[in-house]
Design a protein around this motif. Structure first.
Motif, short mmCIF file in Angstrom:
data_model
loop_
_atom_site.label_atom_id
_atom_site.label_comp_id
_atom_site.label_asym_id
_atom_site.label_seq_id
_atom_site.Cartn_x
_atom_site.Cartn_y
_atom_site.Cartn_z
N ARG A 192 92.67 -58.07 12.99
CA ARG A 192 91.55 -59.03 13.04
C ARG A 192 90.20 -58.31 12.85
O ARG A 192 89.30 -58.82 12.19
N ALA A 193 90.09 -57.12 13.43
CA ALA A 193 88.85 -56.36 13.27
C ALA A 193 88.65 -55.96 11.81
O ALA A 193 87.54 -56.05 11.28
N ARG A 194 89.74 -55.54 11.15
CA ARG A 194 89.63 -55.19 9.73
C ARG A 194 89.29 -56.43 8.92
O ARG A 194 88.48 -56.37 7.99
N TRP A 195 89.87 -57.59 9.26
CA TRP A 195 89.57 -58.86 8.58
C TRP A 195 88.06 -59.11 8.63
O TRP A 195 87.44 -59.43 7.63
N ARG A 196 87.48 -58.96 9.83
CA ARG A 196 86.03 -59.18 9.97
C ARG A 196 85.23 -58.20 9.11
O ARG A 196 84.22 -58.57 8.52
N GLN A 197 85.69 -56.97 9.02
CA GLN A 197 85.00 -55.98 8.19
C GLN A 197 85.07 -56.37 6.71
O GLN A 197 84.07 -56.27 5.99
N ALA A 239 94.15 -48.06 7.38
CA ALA A 239 92.95 -47.28 7.11
C ALA A 239 91.70 -48.11 7.38
O ALA A 239 91.73 -49.34 7.36
N ASP A 240 90.60 -47.42 7.57
CA ASP A 240 89.30 -48.07 7.71
C ASP A 240 89.00 -48.81 6.41
O ASP A 240 89.08 -48.22 5.33
#
Length: 64
Positions: A45-50, A19-20
């Motif tokens: 990785r993108a979720r980690w950055r978020q 999920a977002d």
């Protein structure tokens, strides 16, 4: 499983199945299992950055 926040629930932890991260900001702790497939790893990785951008402490637990 939820696909939208449910304010009546008092859970403090969640397992994110993709999920977002915005959906998970109300939880104290979130766990994710990220696959080794390149697309899955990139999305993780993108979720980690978020998460980090929201000030969460992000910990990596490599598989053994």
């Amino acid at each position: 499983m939820l696909d939208a926040p449910e304010p009546r629930l008092s859970w403090t932890s969640a397992v994110n199945l993709g999920a977002d991260p915005e959906f998970l900001l109300g939880f104290d702790r979130v766990a994710e299992l990220v696959g080794q497939d390149p697309e899955e790893a990139q999305a993780g990785r993108a979720r980690w950055r978020q998460y980090a951008a929201h000030g969460w402490e992000v910990l990596h637990h490599p598989r053994s």
